[in-house]
Write a protein that holds these residues in place. Structure first.
Motif, PDB file in Angstrom:
ATOM      1  N   SER A 188       0.831  -1.207   0.000  1.00  0.00           N
ATOM      2  CA  SER A 188       0.000   0.000   0.000  1.00  0.00           C
ATOM      3  C   SER A 188       0.867   1.260   0.000  1.00  0.00           C
ATOM      4  CB  SER A 188      -0.917   0.021   1.224  1.00  0.00           C
ATOM      5  OG  SER A 188      -1.846  -1.017   1.147  1.00  0.00           O
ATOM      6  N   GLU A 189       1.971   1.204   0.732  1.00  0.00           N
ATOM      7  CA  GLU A 189       2.875   2.352   0.808  1.00  0.00           C
ATOM      8  C   GLU A 189       3.510   2.642  -0.548  1.00  0.00           C
ATOM      9  OE1 GLU A 189       3.265  -0.361   2.982  1.00  0.00           O
ATOM     10  OE2 GLU A 189       2.105   0.585   4.570  1.00  0.00           O
ATOM     11  N   ALA A 190       3.884   1.589  -1.267  1.00  0.00           N
ATOM     12  CA  ALA A 190       4.494   1.774  -2.587  1.00  0.00           C
ATOM     13  C   ALA A 190       3.488   2.371  -3.572  1.00  0.00           C
ATOM     14  CB  ALA A 190       5.026   0.447  -3.113  1.00  0.00           C
TER      15      ALA A 190
ATOM     16  N   ILE B 231       1.075   6.737  -6.832  1.00  0.00           N
ATOM     17  CA  ILE B 231      -0.145   7.418  -7.259  1.00  0.00           C
ATOM     18  C   ILE B 231      -0.353   8.756  -6.558  1.00  0.00           C
ATOM     19  CG2 ILE B 231      -2.667   7.255  -7.246  1.00  0.00           C
ATOM     20  CD1 ILE B 231      -2.401   4.322  -7.866  1.00  0.00           C
ATOM     21  N   GLY B 232      -0.042   8.816  -5.286  1.00  0.00           N
ATOM     22  CA  GLY B 232      -0.230  10.063  -4.558  1.00  0.00           C
ATOM     23  C   GLY B 232      -1.350   9.986  -3.533  1.00  0.00           C
TER      24      GLY B 232
ATOM     25  N   GLY C 297       8.263  -9.371  -9.532  1.00  0.00           N
ATOM     26  CA  GLY C 297       8.973  -8.862  -8.356  1.00  0.00           C
ATOM     27  C   GLY C 297       8.088  -7.980  -7.528  1.00  0.00           C
ATOM     28  N   ARG C 298       8.667  -7.481  -6.459  1.00  0.00           N
ATOM     29  CA  ARG C 298       7.918  -6.693  -5.489  1.00  0.00           C
ATOM     30  C   ARG C 298       8.540  -5.321  -5.329  1.00  0.00           C
ATOM     31  NH1 ARG C 298       6.652  -8.591   0.665  1.00  0.00           N
ATOM     32  NH2 ARG C 298       5.189  -6.924   1.127  1.00  0.00           N
ATOM     33  N   ASP C 299       7.697  -4.307  -5.378  1.00  0.00           N
ATOM     34  CA  ASP C 299       8.154  -2.934  -5.142  1.00  0.00           C
ATOM     35  C   ASP C 299       7.726  -2.556  -3.733  1.00  0.00           C
ATOM     36  OD1 ASP C 299       9.044  -0.383  -5.319  1.00  0.00           O
ATOM     37  OD2 ASP C 299       7.823   0.182  -7.027  1.00  0.00           O
ATOM     38  N   LYS C 300       8.667  -2.179  -2.908  1.00  0.00           N
ATOM     39  CA  LYS C 300       8.376  -1.891  -1.498  1.00  0.00           C
ATOM     40  C   LYS C 300       8.239  -0.416  -1.262  1.00  0.00           C
ATOM     41  CE  LYS C 300      10.565  -6.043   0.065  1.00  0.00           C
ATOM     42  NZ  LYS C 300      11.479  -6.686   0.928  1.00  0.00           N
TER      43      LYS C 300
END
Length: 73
Positions: free
Chosen positions: A20-22, A27-28, A70-73
């Protein structure tokens, strides 16, 4: 869903899973409503990994948006 394209294109050239943080960084401020809309059209899928909620982009959209595993943190 042309009204959501402004959000969808922000995932282009990115990863296939986001916290959610990423998504907030991507997005903003309006990320909560955007996440709900993207989940409702099937662009994002909710997942629960190690007691943490993440959002996953289905394989259908990955090639067209050049999204890699992959994962974006």
């Amino acid at each position: 869903f042309p009204h959501l394209w402004q959000y969808i294109e922000k995932f282009q050239d990115g990863k296939s899973e986001y916290t959610s943080e990423a998504i907030c960084k991507l997005i903003g401020k309006e990320h909560e409503d955007s996440i709900k809309a993207l989940v409702s059209i099937g662009f994002l899928k909710r997942r629960l990994r190690a007691k943490e909620r993440t959002y996953w982009i289905p394989y259908l959209y990955r090639k067209g948006l050049n999204i890699t595993q992959g994962r974006d943190k």
